[in-house]
Write an enzyme that holds these catalytic residues in place. Structure first.
Site, PDB file in Angstrom:
ATOM      1  N   GLN A   1       4.485  -3.636   0.012  1.00 63.65           N
ATOM      2  CA  GLN A   1       3.752  -2.217   0.500  1.00 63.65           C
ATOM      3  C   GLN A   1       4.988  -1.712   1.557  1.00 63.65           C
ATOM      4  O   GLN A   1       5.064  -0.512   1.711  1.00 63.65           O
ATOM      5  CB  GLN A   1       2.451  -2.571   1.347  1.00 63.65           C
ATOM      6  CG  GLN A   1       1.836  -1.191   1.857  1.00 63.65           C
ATOM      7  CD  GLN A   1       1.521  -0.249   0.720  1.00 63.65           C
ATOM      8  OE1 GLN A   1       1.179  -0.661  -0.537  1.00 63.65           O
ATOM      9  NE2 GLN A   1       1.423   1.126   0.899  1.00 63.65           N
TER      10      GLN A   1
ATOM     11  N   TRP B   1       1.401   9.787   1.201  1.00 68.28           N
ATOM     12  CA  TRP B   1       1.429   9.159  -0.193  1.00 68.28           C
ATOM     13  C   TRP B   1       1.476   7.758  -0.315  1.00 68.28           C
ATOM     14  O   TRP B   1       0.988   7.328  -1.330  1.00 68.28           O
ATOM     15  CB  TRP B   1       2.726   9.847  -1.113  1.00 68.28           C
ATOM     16  CG  TRP B   1       2.678  11.377  -0.932  1.00 68.28           C
ATOM     17  CD1 TRP B   1       3.332  12.270  -0.397  1.00 68.28           C
ATOM     18  CD2 TRP B   1       1.962  12.028  -1.901  1.00 68.28           C
ATOM     19  NE1 TRP B   1       3.099  13.352  -0.802  1.00 68.28           N
ATOM     20  CE2 TRP B   1       2.233  13.495  -1.768  1.00 68.28           C
ATOM     21  CE3 TRP B   1       0.910  11.629  -3.192  1.00 68.28           C
ATOM     22  CZ2 TRP B   1       1.700  14.594  -2.424  1.00 68.28           C
ATOM     23  CZ3 TRP B   1       0.269  12.708  -3.749  1.00 68.28           C
ATOM     24  CH2 TRP B   1       0.610  14.127  -3.569  1.00 68.28           C
ATOM     25  N   VAL B   2       2.150   7.253   0.676  1.00 67.12           N
ATOM     26  CA  VAL B   2       2.122   5.795   0.909  1.00 67.12           C
ATOM     27  C   VAL B   2       1.550   5.276   2.090  1.00 67.12           C
ATOM     28  O   VAL B   2       1.897   5.476   3.145  1.00 67.12           O
ATOM     29  CB  VAL B   2       3.609   5.198   0.159  1.00 67.12           C
ATOM     30  CG1 VAL B   2       3.627   3.687   0.522  1.00 67.12           C
ATOM     31  CG2 VAL B   2       3.962   5.779  -0.918  1.00 67.12           C
ATOM     32  N   ALA B   3       0.651   4.302   1.906  1.00 68.92           N
ATOM     33  CA  ALA B   3      -0.030   4.010   3.227  1.00 68.92           C
ATOM     34  C   ALA B   3       0.899   3.015   3.954  1.00 68.92           C
ATOM     35  O   ALA B   3       1.802   2.305   3.453  1.00 68.92           O
ATOM     36  CB  ALA B   3      -1.041   2.947   2.862  1.00 68.92           C
TER      37      ALA B   3
ATOM     38  N   SER C   1      -3.213  -0.279   3.698  1.00 69.10           N
ATOM     39  CA  SER C   1      -3.299   0.060   2.215  1.00 69.10           C
ATOM     40  C   SER C   1      -4.253  -0.720   1.737  1.00 69.10           C
ATOM     41  O   SER C   1      -4.548  -2.156   1.822  1.00 69.10           O
ATOM     42  CB  SER C   1      -1.815  -0.318   1.677  1.00 69.10           C
ATOM     43  OG  SER C   1      -2.188  -0.201   0.351  1.00 69.10           O
TER      44      SER C   1
ATOM     45  N   HIS D   1      -4.545  -1.683  -1.190  1.00 70.30           N
ATOM     46  CA  HIS D   1      -4.226  -2.299  -2.110  1.00 70.30           C
ATOM     47  C   HIS D   1      -3.838  -3.798  -1.594  1.00 70.30           C
ATOM     48  O   HIS D   1      -3.990  -4.864  -2.514  1.00 70.30           O
ATOM     49  CB  HIS D   1      -2.718  -1.990  -2.764  1.00 70.30           C
ATOM     50  CG  HIS D   1      -2.930  -0.721  -3.708  1.00 70.30           C
ATOM     51  ND1 HIS D   1      -3.327  -1.007  -5.132  1.00 70.30           N
ATOM     52  CD2 HIS D   1      -3.036   0.618  -3.459  1.00 70.30           C
ATOM     53  CE1 HIS D   1      -3.475   0.066  -5.448  1.00 70.30           C
ATOM     54  NE2 HIS D   1      -3.209   1.099  -4.716  1.00 70.30           N
TER      55      HIS D   1
ATOM     56  N   GLU E   1      -5.894  11.303  -5.123  1.00 71.33           N
ATOM     57  CA  GLU E   1      -5.335  10.306  -5.999  1.00 71.33           C
ATOM     58  C   GLU E   1      -6.555   9.884  -6.940  1.00 71.33           C
ATOM     59  O   GLU E   1      -7.284   9.098  -7.109  1.00 71.33           O
ATOM     60  CB  GLU E   1      -4.938   9.221  -5.167  1.00 71.33           C
ATOM     61  CG  GLU E   1      -3.765   9.256  -4.401  1.00 71.33           C
ATOM     62  CD  GLU E   1      -3.302   7.810  -3.655  1.00 71.33           C
ATOM     63  OE1 GLU E   1      -3.970   6.895  -3.988  1.00 71.33           O
ATOM     64  OE2 GLU E   1      -2.342   7.731  -3.324  1.00 71.33           O
TER      65      GLU E   1
ATOM     66  N   HIS F   1      -7.001   6.209  -8.177  1.00 72.88           N
ATOM     67  CA  HIS F   1      -7.281   5.115  -7.340  1.00 72.88           C
ATOM     68  C   HIS F   1      -8.657   4.847  -7.093  1.00 72.88           C
ATOM     69  O   HIS F   1      -9.416   5.716  -6.415  1.00 72.88           O
ATOM     70  CB  HIS F   1      -6.682   5.658  -5.967  1.00 72.88           C
ATOM     71  CG  HIS F   1      -6.607   4.417  -4.878  1.00 72.88           C
ATOM     72  ND1 HIS F   1      -5.551   3.630  -4.463  1.00 72.88           N
ATOM     73  CD2 HIS F   1      -7.619   3.993  -4.257  1.00 72.88           C
ATOM     74  CE1 HIS F   1      -5.900   2.748  -3.636  1.00 72.88           C
ATOM     75  NE2 HIS F   1      -7.065   2.917  -3.345  1.00 72.88           N
TER      76      HIS F   1
END
Length: 308
Positions: free
Chosen positions: A193, A221-223, A228, A230, A280, A283
């Site tokens: 990440q 856009w990206v944690a 995150s 993920h 998203e 997701h």
């Protein structure tokens, strides 16, 4: 007297011959007229019929020619890792609507059944959870002592062991309905990440943003590492990393059915101001069937559900 008799006989003979000639001519004319009338009213088509043997051969030929079936299938596209609107750099097959129907405009509505028919509740296993879902976002990082129990799901991906049966069941049932669900991102380590986040920040710097603004844009856009979903192993990205994914039959099936398997659309389009993450449609987060059904039916996000 004798000189006139031969002349008289000659005239009678000539008259008889003339009458025969006239009668013959009239007979010919009559035959011609009759034939013409017959042809006019009872004449056959100028195209001769095929003899019985030829007709049989044509029928046999038609029966011998096999019917060609259209076995063409839709081909999936591959999302580009260079796209600045992706949360991850993973690349995999991407399912799109048929080229002749790019936005599924001709697809049946959910009420019409078919692939959009919701799965009956009694055919889906119970994936209820006893504890409330863990909230992970910019304001609620993953606890440092949290260590997910992971299991390999193939293609280099891992998923949280307790949620894996629900994911497998959803993918299997979707396939029965004619929907192919493809995992393109699942568990990510903190290191992975961090790499993705730093790459996204650098992308914005390359576009001319200063350090502060690049961080703000990248975070949409990206944690930020440690925030995150993920990294919990409970989030999965499916099929496509493009917003246009929400025009496909696959997305429609997911919206209709994901809650039955304990999953929710984590970042809805109309909840960006709440989640602080861009829309998203790919997701999905596992929270348990009992929570997922309430969240999806009310059209709210996880932050709103846990804040009540």
């Amino acid at each position: 007297m004798s000189s006139k008799k031969p002349l008289k006989r000659y005239n009678k003979r000539q008259i008889i011959i003339n009458r025969i000639i006239v009668a013959a001519i009239l007979a010919l004319l009559l035959v011609g007229i009759v034939f013409g009338v017959k042809t006019l009213f009872f004449g056959k088509s100028s195209k001769p019929e095929a003899p019985p043997e030829e007709q049989q051969q044509e029928v046999q030929k038609d029966k011998s020619e096999p019917v060609k079936e259209d076995k063409s299938k839709e081909k999936d596209d591959i999302p580009s890792p260079e796209d600045t609107k992706t949360e991850a750099a993973d690349t995999s097959e991407m399912i799109e609507p048929p080229s002749d129907k790019p936005k599924d405009e001709d697809a049946p509505s959910p009420s019409s059944g078919g692939i959009f028919a919701q799965t009956e509740p009694d055919t889906v296993a119970n994936y209820n959870e006893k504890t409330l879902p863990m909230l992970v976002n910019k304001d609620n990082p993953i606890p440092k002592d949290f260590v997910p129990e992971l299991e390999d799901i193939g293609n280099g991906y891992k998923f949280n062991k307790k949620a894996l049966p629900a994911l497998k069941s959803m993918i299997a049932d979707a396939k029965k309905a004619g929907i192919n669900l493809t995992v393109i991102s699942a568990y990510r380590s903190t290191e992975s990440q961090t790499r993705l986040y730093n790459n996204k920040v650098q992308e914005y710097k390359n576009l001319g943003y200063d350090d502060t603004e690049a961080v703000v844009q990248a975070s949409a856009w990206v944690a930020v590492p440690g925030t995150s979903e993920h990294s919990t192993g409970l989030a999965v990205d499916l099929n496509s990393l493009e917003e246009s994914f929400d025009t496909t039959a696959t997305f429609k099936w997911l919206i209709e059915n994901c809650a039955n398997y304990g999953f929710i659309l984590r970042f809805p389009k109309d909840k960006v101001s709440v989640t602080k993450i861009s829309y998203e449609p790919w997701h999905y987060r596992y929270v348990g069937t009992n929570y997922a059904k309430e969240i999806m039916s009310k059209g709210i996000c996880l932050e709103e559900y846990l804040a009540k």
